[in-house]
Design a protein around this motif. Structure first.
Motif, PDB file in Angstrom:
ATOM      1  N   ALA A   1       0.986  -1.300  -0.075  1.00  0.00           N
ATOM      2  CA  ALA A   1      -0.001   0.203   0.110  1.00  0.00           C
ATOM      3  C   ALA A   1       1.018   1.272  -0.114  1.00  0.00           C
ATOM      4  O   ALA A   1       0.684   1.994  -0.634  1.00  0.00           O
ATOM      5  N   VAL A   2       1.903   1.404   0.723  1.00  0.00           N
ATOM      6  CA  VAL A   2       2.868   2.360   0.801  1.00  0.00           C
ATOM      7  C   VAL A   2       3.418   2.948  -0.351  1.00  0.00           C
ATOM      8  O   VAL A   2       3.500   3.864  -1.033  1.00  0.00           O
ATOM      9  N   LEU A   3       4.075   1.463  -1.043  1.00  0.00           N
ATOM     10  CA  LEU A   3       4.874   1.873  -2.103  1.00  0.00           C
ATOM     11  C   LEU A   3       3.964   2.073  -3.345  1.00  0.00           C
ATOM     12  O   LEU A   3       4.469   2.922  -4.317  1.00  0.00           O
ATOM     13  N   LEU A   4       3.033   1.583  -3.563  1.00  0.00           N
ATOM     14  CA  LEU A   4       1.914   2.030  -4.481  1.00  0.00           C
ATOM     15  C   LEU A   4       0.879   2.741  -4.472  1.00  0.00           C
ATOM     16  O   LEU A   4       0.098   2.961  -5.326  1.00  0.00           O
ATOM     17  N   GLN A   5       0.916   3.643  -3.476  1.00  0.00           N
ATOM     18  CA  GLN A   5      -0.040   4.659  -3.122  1.00  0.00           C
ATOM     19  C   GLN A   5      -0.197   5.560  -4.487  1.00  0.00           C
ATOM     20  O   GLN A   5      -1.392   6.021  -4.619  1.00  0.00           O
ATOM     21  N   PRO A   6       0.613   6.200  -5.091  1.00  0.00           N
ATOM     22  CA  PRO A   6       0.611   7.028  -5.987  1.00  0.00           C
ATOM     23  C   PRO A   6      -0.458   6.396  -7.252  1.00  0.00           C
ATOM     24  O   PRO A   6      -1.078   7.269  -7.902  1.00  0.00           O
ATOM     25  N   PHE A   7      -0.486   5.223  -7.503  1.00  0.00           N
ATOM     26  CA  PHE A   7      -1.334   4.562  -8.593  1.00  0.00           C
ATOM     27  C   PHE A   7      -2.558   4.558  -8.023  1.00  0.00           C
ATOM     28  O   PHE A   7      -3.677   4.929  -8.701  1.00  0.00           O
ATOM     29  N   ASP A   8      -2.970   4.384  -6.630  1.00  0.00           N
ATOM     30  CA  ASP A   8      -4.177   4.491  -6.220  1.00  0.00           C
ATOM     31  C   ASP A   8      -4.895   5.688  -5.998  1.00  0.00           C
ATOM     32  O   ASP A   8      -5.957   6.131  -6.547  1.00  0.00           O
ATOM     33  N   LEU A   9      -4.135   7.006  -5.812  1.00  0.00           N
ATOM     34  CA  LEU A   9      -4.231   8.423  -5.669  1.00  0.00           C
ATOM     35  C   LEU A   9      -4.827   8.796  -7.354  1.00  0.00           C
ATOM     36  O   LEU A   9      -5.859   9.249  -7.350  1.00  0.00           O
ATOM     37  N   LEU A  10      -3.997   8.257  -8.330  1.00  0.00           N
ATOM     38  CA  LEU A  10      -4.028   8.689  -9.694  1.00  0.00           C
ATOM     39  C   LEU A  10      -5.576   8.017 -10.245  1.00  0.00           C
ATOM     40  O   LEU A  10      -6.368   8.734 -10.826  1.00  0.00           O
ATOM     41  N   LYS A  11      -5.962   6.589  -9.878  1.00  0.00           N
ATOM     42  CA  LYS A  11      -6.995   6.015 -10.199  1.00  0.00           C
ATOM     43  C   LYS A  11      -8.025   6.617  -9.707  1.00  0.00           C
ATOM     44  O   LYS A  11      -9.444   6.897 -10.060  1.00  0.00           O
ATOM     45  N   THR A  12      -8.277   7.156  -8.304  1.00  0.00           N
ATOM     46  CA  THR A  12      -9.321   7.950  -7.729  1.00  0.00           C
ATOM     47  C   THR A  12      -9.606   9.183  -8.459  1.00  0.00           C
ATOM     48  O   THR A  12     -10.750   9.496  -8.728  1.00  0.00           O
ATOM     49  N   ARG A  13      -8.364   9.946  -8.853  1.00  0.00           N
ATOM     50  CA  ARG A  13      -8.676  11.197  -9.193  1.00  0.00           C
ATOM     51  C   ARG A  13      -9.446  11.053 -10.753  1.00  0.00           C
ATOM     52  O   ARG A  13     -10.315  11.892 -11.216  1.00  0.00           O
ATOM     53  N   VAL A  14      -8.980  10.066 -11.411  1.00  0.00           N
ATOM     54  CA  VAL A  14      -9.495   9.860 -12.709  1.00  0.00           C
ATOM     55  C   VAL A  14     -10.776   9.256 -12.810  1.00  0.00           C
ATOM     56  O   VAL A  14     -11.653   9.772 -13.488  1.00  0.00           O
ATOM     57  N   GLN A  15     -11.024   8.311 -11.971  1.00  0.00           N
ATOM     58  CA  GLN A  15     -12.407   7.953 -11.900  1.00  0.00           C
ATOM     59  C   GLN A  15     -13.527   9.091 -11.354  1.00  0.00           C
ATOM     60  O   GLN A  15     -14.557   9.134 -11.693  1.00  0.00           O
ATOM     61  N   GLN A  16     -13.117   9.902 -10.533  1.00  0.00           N
ATOM     62  CA  GLN A  16     -14.128  10.917  -9.891  1.00  0.00           C
ATOM     63  C   GLN A  16     -14.426  12.044 -11.156  1.00  0.00           C
ATOM     64  O   GLN A  16     -15.492  12.492 -10.897  1.00  0.00           O
ATOM     65  N   SER A  17     -13.219  12.252 -12.022  1.00  0.00           N
ATOM     66  CA  SER A  17     -13.578  13.475 -13.000  1.00  0.00           C
ATOM     67  C   SER A  17     -14.438  13.100 -14.213  1.00  0.00           C
ATOM     68  O   SER A  17     -15.035  13.926 -14.728  1.00  0.00           O
ATOM     69  N   GLY A  18     -14.138  11.915 -14.717  1.00  0.00           N
ATOM     70  CA  GLY A  18     -14.611  11.406 -15.889  1.00  0.00           C
ATOM     71  C   GLY A  18     -14.067  11.969 -17.203  1.00  0.00           C
ATOM     72  O   GLY A  18     -14.393  11.931 -18.488  1.00  0.00           O
ATOM     73  N   SER A  19     -12.891  12.398 -16.920  1.00  0.00           N
ATOM     74  CA  SER A  19     -12.406  13.184 -17.745  1.00  0.00           C
ATOM     75  C   SER A  19     -11.114  11.973 -18.741  1.00  0.00           C
ATOM     76  O   SER A  19     -10.869  12.158 -19.713  1.00  0.00           O
ATOM     77  N   HIS A  20     -11.300  11.031 -18.049  1.00  0.00           N
ATOM     78  CA  HIS A  20     -10.555   9.894 -18.738  1.00  0.00           C
ATOM     79  C   HIS A  20      -8.785  10.166 -18.945  1.00  0.00           C
ATOM     80  O   HIS A  20      -8.318   9.346 -19.817  1.00  0.00           O
ATOM     81  N   SER A  21      -8.524  11.313 -18.144  1.00  0.00           N
ATOM     82  CA  SER A  21      -7.001  11.635 -18.401  1.00  0.00           C
ATOM     83  C   SER A  21      -6.054  11.455 -17.450  1.00  0.00           C
ATOM     84  O   SER A  21      -6.251  12.121 -16.358  1.00  0.00           O
ATOM     85  N   ILE A  22      -5.250  10.370 -17.560  1.00  0.00           N
ATOM     86  CA  ILE A  22      -4.160  10.218 -16.274  1.00  0.00           C
ATOM     87  C   ILE A  22      -3.325  11.404 -16.240  1.00  0.00           C
ATOM     88  O   ILE A  22      -2.744  11.891 -15.262  1.00  0.00           O
ATOM     89  N   ARG A  23      -2.939  11.842 -17.532  1.00  0.00           N
ATOM     90  CA  ARG A  23      -2.026  12.842 -17.543  1.00  0.00           C
ATOM     91  C   ARG A  23      -2.455  14.328 -16.921  1.00  0.00           C
ATOM     92  O   ARG A  23      -1.548  14.866 -16.338  1.00  0.00           O
ATOM     93  N   ALA A  24      -3.884  14.643 -17.191  1.00  0.00           N
ATOM     94  CA  ALA A  24      -4.500  15.715 -16.504  1.00  0.00           C
ATOM     95  C   ALA A  24      -4.363  15.458 -15.004  1.00  0.00           C
ATOM     96  O   ALA A  24      -4.144  16.562 -14.259  1.00  0.00           O
TER      97      ALA A  24
END
Length: 329
Positions: free
Chosen positions: A27-50
């Motif tokens: 969980a500690v090592l891979l938290q950035p992936f979880d954070l990005l997934k939550t941000r992408v899913q909340q926005s509906g913009s489908h953009s990891i880069r954004a």
């Protein structure tokens, strides 16, 4: 009688500690992936880069990518401990049932010291253990997701818990449990089946012929090789099952972040498809597949290696009745 009871208690402790350690580290090592997934899913913009650009704008960009690590580590660490302990109890009981086990047809070396069960038994054991652990850890899951989102400005876990209770009461801590259970239970069941099958096939490719020496077969393969096979099997199983269960993860995230707009699983799924298309059900797929493949591989490799070493030590103690002496003592 006492010698039979002690290993059982120690075994449960080993499984709990192994699950806690492997889950927390992943969980500690891979938290950035979880954070990005939550941000992408909340926005509906489908953009990891954004999402990356948005997080990088924070005053301290490095720590911003690890936002939500504490609730994530608590949830994943304790959840893994409960899951692996429950799974072990179920599998140990299932191993005593003739219809739940598979016959050993050869003496090929194995990368695992866990019980060998049928696909159906592994499916049921994995699904039940994950649903049970998920229910207990659901409040931490809700706090974790909202902590990662930029829709809420929580500064602490306690502050998040107080806000959820003030606005939504107890049901707020279990928002999205239906979607979570439908995501996690089938995922975990399919994962255990896939993991065991991948281990079986990878072991057979590495050791295509049977081992004739019975003692060597019991000892299993070298630790480095078993770790490699378990890591590879965990990654392949994690990526495969993540793809299958991602729609439930996307729906679950929306329910937990915006419970007033997304009231339940059916309504949320219909709303997502109507307003954003079927593609929205696969928001964050690449991130989730990568994160799940890596976390599953790491967790199961560490878990199996810890159990392998612990059980070897226990067997030596039970055989000799005391600690083995040092080689040169």
């Amino acid at each position: 009688m006492s010698q039979k009871t002690a290993p059982s208690k120690s075994s449960s402790t080993f499984h709990f500690v192994a699950g806690l350690g492997s889950g927390t580290l992943g969980a500690v090592l891979l938290q950035p992936f979880d954070l990005l997934k939550t941000r992408v899913q909340q926005s509906g913009s489908h953009s990891i880069r954004a999402a990356i650009r948005d997080i990088a704008k924070s005053p301290n960009a490095l720590t911003a990518f690890w936002r939500g690590t504490v609730p994530s580590a608590l949830r994943t660490g304790v959840g893994s401990a409960i899951y692996f302990t429950t799974l072990n109890v179920i599998r140990q009981h299932a191993a005593t049932l003739p219809f739940a086990t598979v016959p050993v047809t050869d003496s090929r070396q194995s990368s695992s010291s866990l019980p060998k069960l049928s696909n159906t038994a592994n499916l049921v054991a994995g699904a039940f253990a994950r649903a049970f652990a998920g229910f207990i850890l659901m409040p931490l899951t809700v706090i974790k997701v909202r902590y990662e989102s930029n829709l809420y400005s929580y500064n602490s876990i306690i502050g998040a818990a107080k806000d959820i209770y003030r606005t939504e009461r107890i049901p707020g801590f279990f928002a999205g449990f239906g979607a979570t259970a439908l995501r996690d239970a089938p995922y975990a069941g399919l994962y255990v089946v896939s993991y065991e099958q991948f281990k079986k096939h990878l072991s057979s490719w590495q050791f295509p012929t049977s081992v004739t020496n019975h003692q060597q077969s019991d000892a299993g393969m070298a630790s480095s090789m078993s770790a490699t096979i378990n890591f590879s099997s965990g990654a392949l199983a994690g990526a495969t099952c993540s793809f299958i269960s991602n729609p439930f993860d996307a729906v679950k995230t929306r329910i937990q972040l915006q419970p007033r707009e997304y009231r339940n699983m059916v309504q949320a799924c219909r709303k997502l498809i109507t307003e954003e298309g079927v593609r929205s059900l696969y928001d964050g797929l690449a991130l989730r597949m990568t994160r799940k493949a890596m976390s599953s591989a790491l967790a199961w490799m560490l878990y199996e290696e810890f159990i392998r070493r612990a059980e070897t030590t226990l067997q030596q103690k039970n055989t000799t009745g005391h600690e083995l002496p040092a080689p040169n003592s």
